[in-house]
Enzyme design. Structure first.
Site, mmCIF file in Angstrom:
data_model
loop_
_atom_site.group_PDB
_atom_site.id
_atom_site.type_symbol
_atom_site.label_atom_id
_atom_site.label_comp_id
_atom_site.label_asym_id
_atom_site.label_seq_id
_atom_site.Cartn_x
_atom_site.Cartn_y
_atom_site.Cartn_z
ATOM 1 N N HIS A 2 0.825 -1.214 0.000
ATOM 2 C CA HIS A 2 0.000 0.000 0.000
ATOM 3 C C HIS A 2 0.858 1.263 0.000
ATOM 4 O O HIS A 2 0.551 2.220 -0.712
ATOM 5 C CB HIS A 2 -0.951 0.005 1.199
ATOM 6 C CG HIS A 2 -1.910 -1.141 1.205
ATOM 7 N ND1 HIS A 2 -2.729 -1.430 2.277
ATOM 8 C CD2 HIS A 2 -2.176 -2.080 0.265
ATOM 9 C CE1 HIS A 2 -3.453 -2.496 1.994
ATOM 10 N NE2 HIS A 2 -3.135 -2.913 0.785
ATOM 11 N N HIS B 191 -9.222 -2.470 -5.295
ATOM 12 C CA HIS B 191 -8.118 -2.717 -4.364
ATOM 13 C C HIS B 191 -7.103 -3.679 -4.965
ATOM 14 O O HIS B 191 -5.890 -3.525 -4.730
ATOM 15 C CB HIS B 191 -8.619 -3.273 -3.035
ATOM 16 C CG HIS B 191 -7.506 -3.419 -2.048
ATOM 17 N ND1 HIS B 191 -7.005 -2.353 -1.345
ATOM 18 C CD2 HIS B 191 -6.727 -4.490 -1.712
ATOM 19 C CE1 HIS B 191 -5.988 -2.751 -0.591
ATOM 20 N NE2 HIS B 191 -5.808 -4.048 -0.806
ATOM 21 N N ASP C 120 -3.162 -2.979 -5.223
ATOM 22 C CA ASP C 120 -2.089 -3.907 -4.863
ATOM 23 C C ASP C 120 -1.121 -4.104 -6.030
ATOM 24 O O ASP C 120 0.111 -4.124 -5.842
ATOM 25 C CB ASP C 120 -2.672 -5.259 -4.463
ATOM 26 C CG ASP C 120 -3.196 -5.282 -3.038
ATOM 27 O OD1 ASP C 120 -2.880 -4.358 -2.261
ATOM 28 O OD2 ASP C 120 -3.916 -6.236 -2.696
ATOM 29 N N HIS D 166 -0.142 -11.065 -5.087
ATOM 30 C CA HIS D 166 1.188 -10.477 -4.936
ATOM 31 C C HIS D 166 2.279 -11.368 -5.516
ATOM 32 O O HIS D 166 3.166 -10.890 -6.233
ATOM 33 C CB HIS D 166 1.474 -10.229 -3.450
ATOM 34 C CG HIS D 166 0.485 -9.341 -2.784
ATOM 35 N ND1 HIS D 166 0.305 -8.024 -3.130
ATOM 36 C CD2 HIS D 166 -0.395 -9.578 -1.772
ATOM 37 C CE1 HIS D 166 -0.635 -7.491 -2.364
ATOM 38 N NE2 HIS D 166 -1.072 -8.417 -1.538
#
Length: 310
Positions: free
Chosen positions: A77, A234, A238, A261
């Protein structure tokens, strides 16, 4: 040109997974410094560059490892906020193993950076131009980078919970789009996942105030969603943070479907493993205008969180 902050800015909260108090201070840094994290709770303190080749496998967040066992987690973030505001050089001091989660989005970081101000260096900025497509897959999940004249992000997600379901979104990230469209979108999870994580000793700092928690068709977090498609926004946030670990602005179109991720980091490793797939490019004034941080010094967040343009 390269950019840094005018002065220091401090953020305090808790770690999402540890639940421990966490304090982070972003300090200005000279041209060519890049983004570097410093664990000041360790004696002596330890520096960990914010780069793709320092990422180590981890569940549910992006974890940096200096190769000697010292790590820092949940950096995605703050990295997204720095990329979205066009900050290329900063020293980030953290007093523990995890970045504070704040409200679960990048908006508090963005607001702090904008309040303290952005300072330009006279040195030129280099970008990474993707020359040919690279892709990684794992079952139904995939992520790819393709040539483009600026950063574009496209993402798709599928969840059985009706509160999320199938969502898709594509954005040209030039000139403040991150601030306007993505920065305030919070991390999200299912109530069943929360229960499972806590049994495993994770998400100890998670609350309904720093994450969107859903259960079937219900949104359990007070106030509901900030955007109808907050979940996919969101995921794009990311991706922005994970792509920022390339070490310079990317000129590429990123596409992710059910990617996380680890997959985005695999994609960067695939890109940099092939020297014919990318090249450095000195940013001309016209190219700088198409970067995510262009013009954002004129943006402000009101006290209630609404994004304003001066």
């Amino acid at each position: 040109m390269q950019a840094t902050l005018k002065t220091n800015v401090i953020f305090e909260g808790v770690g999402l997974h540890s639940g421990a108090p966490a304090r982070l201070e972003i300090r200005p840094a000279p041209a060519g410094h890049g983004i570097v994290f410093r664990r000041i709770d360790l004696k002596p303190s330890v520096d960990i560059p914010a780069r793709w080749d320092f990422v180590t496998p981890s569940k549910l967040c992006t974890l940096l490892d200096n190769g000697q066992g010292q790590t820092l987690s949940t950096v995605e973030h703050i990295m997204a906020a720095l990329a979205g505001t066009g900050i290329h050089n900063a020293l980030i001091e953290v007093d523990g193993p995890e970045v504070p989660i704040l409200d679960g989005s990048a908006a508090p970081f963005v607001a702090g950076i904008l309040r303290t101000g952005i300072e330009m260096h006279p040195e030129p900025l280099r970008a990474i131009r993707v020359l040919r497509a690279v892709e990684v897959r794992d079952g139904e999940s995939f992520a790819s980078l393709r040539p483009a004249d600026h950063l574009e992000i496209e993402f798709g997600i599928d969840f059985v919970d009706e509160a999320i379901g199938h969502q898709e979104k594509r954005l040209d990230m030039a000139n403040g789009a991150f601030l306007r469209e993505l920065a305030d979108s919070r991390t999200f999870c299912r109530q069943s996942d929360v229960d499972a994580m806590r049994k495993s000793g994770l998400a100890l700092g998670g609350t309904y105030l720093n994450a969107v928690v859903v259960d079937g068709a219900q949104v359990l977090s007070p106030g509901g969603l900030r955007h109808r498609d907050e979940a996919v926004r969101h995921k794009m946030l990311d991706a922005m943070g994970d792509l920022a670990l390339a070490g310079a602005p990317l000129l590429a179109r990123y596409t992710g479907h059910r990617a996380g991720h680890a997959m985005t980091n695999r994609l960067l490793r695939e890109l940099f493993a092939d020297p014919t797939a990318w090249e450095w490019e000195i940013c001309s004034p016209s190219l700088e205008e198409r970067l995510p941080g262009a013009g954002v010094a004129n943006y402000r967040y009101a006290a209630e969180g609404e994004l304003l343009v001066r």
